[in-house]
Design a protein around this motif. Structure first.
Motif, PDB file in Angstrom:
ATOM      1  N   PHE A   1       0.859  -1.181   0.000  1.00 27.82           N
ATOM      2  CA  PHE A   1       0.000   0.000   0.000  1.00 27.82           C
ATOM      3  C   PHE A   1       0.897   1.233   0.000  1.00 27.82           C
ATOM      4  CE2 PHE A   1      -2.240  -3.357   2.334  1.00 27.82           C
ATOM      5  CZ  PHE A   1      -3.440  -3.426   1.628  1.00 27.82           C
ATOM      6  N   VAL A   2       0.617   2.166  -0.872  1.00 30.57           N
ATOM      7  CA  VAL A   2       1.409   3.394  -0.946  1.00 30.57           C
ATOM      8  C   VAL A   2       0.469   4.583  -0.805  1.00 30.57           C
ATOM      9  CG1 VAL A   2       2.888   4.830  -2.405  1.00 30.57           C
ATOM     10  CG2 VAL A   2       3.187   2.341  -2.395  1.00 30.57           C
ATOM     11  N   LEU A   3       0.812   5.508   0.080  1.00 23.75           N
ATOM     12  CA  LEU A   3      -0.040   6.674   0.279  1.00 23.75           C
ATOM     13  C   LEU A   3      -0.014   7.568  -0.953  1.00 23.75           C
ATOM     14  CD1 LEU A   3       0.173   7.905   3.947  1.00 23.75           C
ATOM     15  CD2 LEU A   3      -1.150   6.083   2.918  1.00 23.75           C
ATOM     16  N   ASP A   4      -1.191   7.844  -1.437  1.00 23.69           N
ATOM     17  CA  ASP A   4      -1.381   8.755  -2.566  1.00 23.69           C
ATOM     18  C   ASP A   4      -1.634  10.134  -1.973  1.00 23.69           C
ATOM     19  OD1 ASP A   4      -1.922   9.996  -4.920  1.00 23.69           O
ATOM     20  OD2 ASP A   4      -3.632   8.754  -5.464  1.00 23.69           O
ATOM     21  N   ILE A   5      -0.547  10.881  -1.765  1.00 17.69           N
ATOM     22  CA  ILE A   5      -0.614  12.148  -1.036  1.00 17.69           C
ATOM     23  C   ILE A   5      -0.822  13.311  -1.996  1.00 17.69           C
ATOM     24  CG2 ILE A   5       0.647  13.710   0.516  1.00 17.69           C
ATOM     25  CD1 ILE A   5       2.159  11.259   1.543  1.00 17.69           C
ATOM     26  N   ASN A   6      -1.829  14.101  -1.732  1.00 17.45           N
ATOM     27  CA  ASN A   6      -2.083  15.288  -2.555  1.00 17.45           C
ATOM     28  C   ASN A   6      -1.006  16.339  -2.314  1.00 17.45           C
ATOM     29  OD1 ASN A   6      -4.496  14.255  -3.622  1.00 17.45           O
ATOM     30  ND2 ASN A   6      -5.660  14.961  -1.839  1.00 17.45           N
ATOM     31  N   GLY A   7      -0.696  17.072  -3.327  1.00 18.36           N
ATOM     32  CA  GLY A   7       0.289  18.140  -3.184  1.00 18.36           C
ATOM     33  C   GLY A   7       1.303  18.117  -4.303  1.00 18.36           C
ATOM     34  N   GLU A   8       2.153  19.119  -4.293  1.00 17.87           N
ATOM     35  CA  GLU A   8       3.161  19.217  -5.336  1.00 17.87           C
ATOM     36  C   GLU A   8       4.238  18.143  -5.172  1.00 17.87           C
ATOM     37  OE1 GLU A   8       4.826  23.095  -5.416  1.00 17.87           O
ATOM     38  OE2 GLU A   8       2.919  24.111  -5.770  1.00 17.87           O
ATOM     39  N   GLU A   9       4.800  17.734  -6.295  1.00 14.76           N
ATOM     40  CA  GLU A   9       5.891  16.761  -6.277  1.00 14.76           C
ATOM     41  C   GLU A   9       7.072  17.354  -5.503  1.00 14.76           C
ATOM     42  OE1 GLU A   9       8.989  15.268  -9.600  1.00 14.76           O
ATOM     43  OE2 GLU A   9       6.877  14.895 -10.077  1.00 14.76           O
ATOM     44  N   ASN A  10       7.584  16.614  -4.537  1.00 18.90           N
ATOM     45  CA  ASN A  10       8.739  17.088  -3.773  1.00 18.90           C
ATOM     46  C   ASN A  10       9.584  15.894  -3.336  1.00 18.90           C
ATOM     47  OD1 ASN A  10       7.834  16.098  -1.097  1.00 18.90           O
ATOM     48  ND2 ASN A  10       6.201  17.604  -1.353  1.00 18.90           N
ATOM     49  N   GLU A  11      10.704  16.177  -2.680  1.00 23.15           N
ATOM     50  CA  GLU A  11      11.658  15.127  -2.320  1.00 23.15           C
ATOM     51  C   GLU A  11      11.080  14.099  -1.364  1.00 23.15           C
ATOM     52  OE1 GLU A  11      14.877  16.383   0.251  1.00 23.15           O
ATOM     53  OE2 GLU A  11      13.802  18.228   0.725  1.00 23.15           O
ATOM     54  N   PHE A  12      10.067  14.493  -0.575  1.00 25.23           N
ATOM     55  CA  PHE A  12       9.511  13.581   0.413  1.00 25.23           C
ATOM     56  C   PHE A  12       8.607  12.518  -0.209  1.00 25.23           C
ATOM     57  CE2 PHE A  12      10.166  17.636   2.716  1.00 25.23           C
ATOM     58  CZ  PHE A  12      11.104  17.199   3.638  1.00 25.23           C
TER      59      PHE A  12
ATOM     60  N   LYS B   1       6.151   7.815  -8.045  1.00 22.69           N
ATOM     61  CA  LYS B   1       6.660   6.901  -9.066  1.00 22.69           C
ATOM     62  C   LYS B   1       6.256   5.451  -8.814  1.00 22.69           C
ATOM     63  CE  LYS B   1      10.334   9.801 -10.853  1.00 22.69           C
ATOM     64  NZ  LYS B   1      11.724   9.887 -11.315  1.00 22.69           N
ATOM     65  N   LEU B   2       6.061   5.093  -7.552  1.00 23.12           N
ATOM     66  CA  LEU B   2       5.559   3.751  -7.269  1.00 23.12           C
ATOM     67  C   LEU B   2       4.125   3.590  -7.764  1.00 23.12           C
ATOM     68  CD1 LEU B   2       6.905   3.134  -3.643  1.00 23.12           C
ATOM     69  CD2 LEU B   2       7.605   1.901  -5.704  1.00 23.12           C
ATOM     70  N   LEU B   3       3.366   4.667  -7.693  1.00 25.23           N
ATOM     71  CA  LEU B   3       1.954   4.608  -8.079  1.00 25.23           C
ATOM     72  C   LEU B   3       1.727   4.841  -9.568  1.00 25.23           C
ATOM     73  CD1 LEU B   3       0.402   6.516  -5.037  1.00 25.23           C
ATOM     74  CD2 LEU B   3       0.153   4.080  -5.573  1.00 25.23           C
ATOM     75  N   ASN B   4       2.724   5.345 -10.257  1.00 24.84           N
ATOM     76  CA  ASN B   4       2.592   5.590 -11.698  1.00 24.84           C
ATOM     77  C   ASN B   4       3.653   4.791 -12.442  1.00 24.84           C
ATOM     78  OD1 ASN B   4       2.462   6.547 -14.333  1.00 24.84           O
ATOM     79  ND2 ASN B   4       2.094   8.676 -13.706  1.00 24.84           N
ATOM     80  N   LYS B   5       3.244   3.648 -12.961  1.00 31.77           N
ATOM     81  CA  LYS B   5       4.212   2.735 -13.581  1.00 31.77           C
ATOM     82  C   LYS B   5       4.846   3.311 -14.840  1.00 31.77           C
ATOM     83  CE  LYS B   5       0.853   0.114 -16.367  1.00 31.77           C
ATOM     84  NZ  LYS B   5      -0.291   0.998 -16.113  1.00 31.77           N
TER      85      LYS B   5
ATOM     86  N   ILE C   1      12.349  -1.177  -9.561  1.00 29.24           N
ATOM     87  CA  ILE C   1      11.122  -1.954  -9.430  1.00 29.24           C
ATOM     88  C   ILE C   1      10.406  -1.886 -10.774  1.00 29.24           C
ATOM     89  CG2 ILE C   1       8.936  -2.204  -8.201  1.00 29.24           C
ATOM     90  CD1 ILE C   1      10.265  -0.827  -5.802  1.00 29.24           C
ATOM     91  N   SER C   2      10.136  -3.021 -11.360  1.00 31.28           N
ATOM     92  CA  SER C   2       9.603  -3.080 -12.724  1.00 31.28           C
ATOM     93  C   SER C   2       8.190  -2.520 -12.815  1.00 31.28           C
ATOM     94  CB  SER C   2       9.603  -4.526 -13.213  1.00 31.28           C
ATOM     95  OG  SER C   2       8.637  -5.292 -12.504  1.00 31.28           O
TER      96      SER C   2
ATOM     97  N   LYS D   1       0.969  -4.005  -9.205  1.00 30.79           N
ATOM     98  CA  LYS D   1       0.371  -4.682  -8.049  1.00 30.79           C
ATOM     99  C   LYS D   1       0.150  -3.736  -6.875  1.00 30.79           C
ATOM    100  CE  LYS D   1       3.222  -8.741  -9.173  1.00 30.79           C
ATOM    101  NZ  LYS D   1       4.303  -9.613  -8.646  1.00 30.79           N
ATOM    102  N   ILE D   2       0.767  -2.569  -6.910  1.00 26.31           N
ATOM    103  CA  ILE D   2       0.720  -1.642  -5.776  1.00 26.31           C
ATOM    104  C   ILE D   2      -0.661  -1.003  -5.651  1.00 26.31           C
ATOM    105  CG2 ILE D   2       1.655   0.536  -4.889  1.00 26.31           C
ATOM    106  CD1 ILE D   2       4.356  -0.303  -6.093  1.00 26.31           C
ATOM    107  N   ILE D   3      -1.109  -0.866  -4.421  1.00 27.43           N
ATOM    108  CA  ILE D   3      -2.431  -0.292  -4.135  1.00 27.43           C
ATOM    109  C   ILE D   3      -2.261   1.101  -3.540  1.00 27.43           C
ATOM    110  CG2 ILE D   3      -4.568  -0.577  -2.824  1.00 27.43           C
ATOM    111  CD1 ILE D   3      -3.803  -3.616  -2.677  1.00 27.43           C
ATOM    112  N   GLY D   4      -2.828   2.094  -4.185  1.00 34.41           N
ATOM    113  CA  GLY D   4      -2.779   3.456  -3.662  1.00 34.41           C
ATOM    114  C   GLY D   4      -3.912   3.697  -2.678  1.00 34.41           C
TER     115      GLY D   4
END
Length: 347
Positions: free
Chosen positions: A278-289, A295-299, A309-310, A316-319
């Motif tokens: 599970f990866v948090l889909d956090i709203n906001g501007e792209e930043n280092e954090f 990128k995990l959520l957008n293949k 990671i292919s 398979k990742i769930i946002g």
């Protein structure tokens, strides 16, 4: 067929590295574990040198039939040829005495308390050393993970997810690192455990979380390591530790991660071993954090960090955005794959 002392010896061998710019284990770890497993089947101890060549030949021919193992096999056989068993036995006895002194449980691969979920992975620990209250099973466990460098949003979310898991009687098994791990542990303080990249009687790393480690134990949690008790914390042990975070859980929750965070090692291992990610889909501007999250959520985005990671695995990742979205996966069993913790993979 192996005594407790001999299992501790195997954990000592596993922890031995040759120092250098790029430290490497004294023996090939995958080969070591595969030879150990076959030794059980063939009822031939790995500590009897007359058995080594036969066991290694079988493993390389029937199991490790890809790649060039010639050099590693030669090094492996040479290592055991020169192994001072009596000296190693004395070291193991010291570790066992220390475990009694510091009230640390030694759970070997053959112990009934050894988690079946650890036997399903490619490189199972020979021994796990546990301080505190160890769960009976890990069916209800997830790992809250993320980068050490985290912003206030990440701290808040890690705490909230930790609290959510605790309130719903789920364990959070993390790594006691500063950052996301810290706040996840705090949130789940009465339902959490930490896996360390060091022996359990060495000074806790990081020092900022020494008090947190004490709090985990005071609140019924546990500290765990696969490394002998006197083993110092070193960089190369962290990646090995990361695999255990995923292995002991049904999945991992990535709070915030950059592109070069060690978090991605845990993610890669979890995907490889069919744990949920599970990866948090956090709203906001792209930043280092959160660039790693994005990128995990957008293949379709290229991952530029050291851990690759292919695209196929990223599918398979769930946002998820919050604990409520996670809850539907926890309460609806068909959202998970069949229980991977019940059936033990055979040799």
């Amino acid at each position: 067929m192996y005594s407790k002392e001999e299992m501790v010896i195997l954990s000592i061998i596993y922890s031995e590295y040759i120092d250098g710019i790029f430290p490497k284990p004294k023996v090939d770890l995958n080969l070591l574990f595969q030879v150990f497993k076959i030794s059980i089947v063939k009822n031939k101890s790995i500590f009897n040198f007359d058995n080594i060549q036969d066991l290694v030949f079988y493993v390389t021919k029937n199991i490790l039939n890809k790649g060039n193992y010639e050099k590693r096999v030669a090094q492996f056989i040479e290592y055991f040829k020169n192994l001072d068993y009596e000296k190693m036995l004395e070291k193991a006895k010291v570790e066992i005495e220390n475990s009694k002194k510091y009230k640390i449980e030694i759970i070997t691969y053959f112990d009934f308390r050894y988690p079946n979920c650890l036997k399903t992975i490619k490189l199972s620990p020979f021994v796990i050393y546990v301080k505190g209250k160890f769960p009976i099973n890990f069916d209800n466990s997830l790992a809250i993970i993320g980068a050490r460098k985290v912003d206030n949003i990440g701290k808040k979310l890690a705490f909230e997810f930790g609290k959510f898991l605790s309130l719903n009687n789920w364990y959070n098994i993390s790594g006691l690192a500063i950052g996301c791990d810290t706040y996840g542990h705090i949130g789940s303080i009465n339902k959490t455990g930490a896996i360390l990249a060091q022996g359990l009687i060495t000074e806790i790393f990081p020092k900022e979380n020494i008090n947190l480690a004490d709090k985990i134990l005071e609140n019924g949690g546990f500290l765990l390591s696969e490394l002998p008790l006197t083993t110092s914390c070193k960089q190369h042990f962290f990646i090995l530790r990361d695999r255990l975070q995923a292995a002991l859980t049904r999945g991992v929750i990535v709070i915030e991660t950059g592109e070069n965070s060690g978090t991605l090692h845990t993610v890669k291992f979890a995907l490889k071993e069919n744990r949920k990610v599970f990866v948090l889909d956090i709203n906001g501007e792209e930043n280092e954090f959160i660039i790693g999250n994005i990128k995990l959520l957008n293949k379709n985005l290229k991952m530029n960090g050291n851990v690759k990671i292919s695209k196929k695995d990223r599918e398979k990742i769930i946002g998820i955005k919050n604990p409520i979205e996670l809850k539907k996966y926890l309460s609806n069993s068909d959202k998970f794959d069949e229980k991977i913790l019940i059936q033990e993979r055979l040799f």
